[in-house]
Scaffold this motif. Structure first.
Motif, PDB file in Angstrom:
ATOM      1  N   GLY A  35       0.781  -1.228   0.000  1.00 60.75           N
ATOM      2  CA  GLY A  35       0.000   0.000   0.000  1.00 60.75           C
ATOM      3  C   GLY A  35       0.807   1.270   0.000  1.00 60.75           C
ATOM      4  N   TRP A 102      -3.955   5.099   0.914  1.00 61.52           N
ATOM      5  CA  TRP A 102      -2.843   4.163   0.983  1.00 61.52           C
ATOM      6  C   TRP A 102      -3.377   2.814   1.464  1.00 61.52           C
ATOM      7  CZ3 TRP A 102       2.106   6.870   3.225  1.00 61.52           C
ATOM      8  CH2 TRP A 102       2.353   8.032   2.485  1.00 61.52           C
ATOM      9  N   GLY A 103      -2.628   1.768   1.255  1.00 64.99           N
ATOM     10  CA  GLY A 103      -3.046   0.430   1.674  1.00 64.99           C
ATOM     11  C   GLY A 103      -3.181   0.311   3.184  1.00 64.99           C
TER      12      GLY A 103
END
Length: 136
Positions: A35, A102-103
């Motif tokens: 991510g 983001w992951g």
């Protein structure tokens, strides 16, 4: 000095495990799959990993001194600035939603790092700075 040594041990372990190793050694594809945002070049990301490792070398000198019952103030001051500033920035960017795309793995590391840097800053202050002022 045992408590100060524990703060250093936690700081070194967390930094190496969650920041140095991934930023220096993980292939770009692994960072992306976790991510991490995509960049044209990861040169500065790798350099940041090395800078974190250099900080750990400084913390190690503080750890060795603390294990011998001594205290050297340089690593304490560096740790206060590095962790206190890092905590403030991480918290700010987390709260403003910078990480929302983001992951989940990277978000977890980010929020965990907010907590870790806060605890390290407080530990360095309590067992590094405050202990010195209480003895004077």
């Amino acid at each position: 000095m045992k408590n100060l040594a524990r703060v250093y041990q936690f700081k070194i372990a967390a930094t190496v495990l969650f920041w140095c190793v991934p930023l220096i050694l993980f292939p770009q594809q692994l960072l992306l799959s976790a991510g991490f945002p995509e960049y044209p070049s990861y040169m500065f990301v790798r350099m940041l990993g090395w800078a974190y490792l250099a900080l750990c070398v400084g913390y190690y000198t503080g750890l060795r001194a603390a294990l011998q019952g001594e205290k050297i103030m340089g690593p304490i001051y560096v740790g206060l600035v590095s962790n206190g500033g890092g905590c403030a920035y991480l918290l700010y960017y987390g709260l403003t939603g910078e990480w929302q795309n983001w992951g989940m793995t990277i978000q977890f590391v980010g929020w965990s790092s907010v907590l870790a840097t806060l605890l390290i800053t407080l530990g360095l202050y309590r067992f590094g700075i405050q202990d010195v002022s209480e003895k004077n």
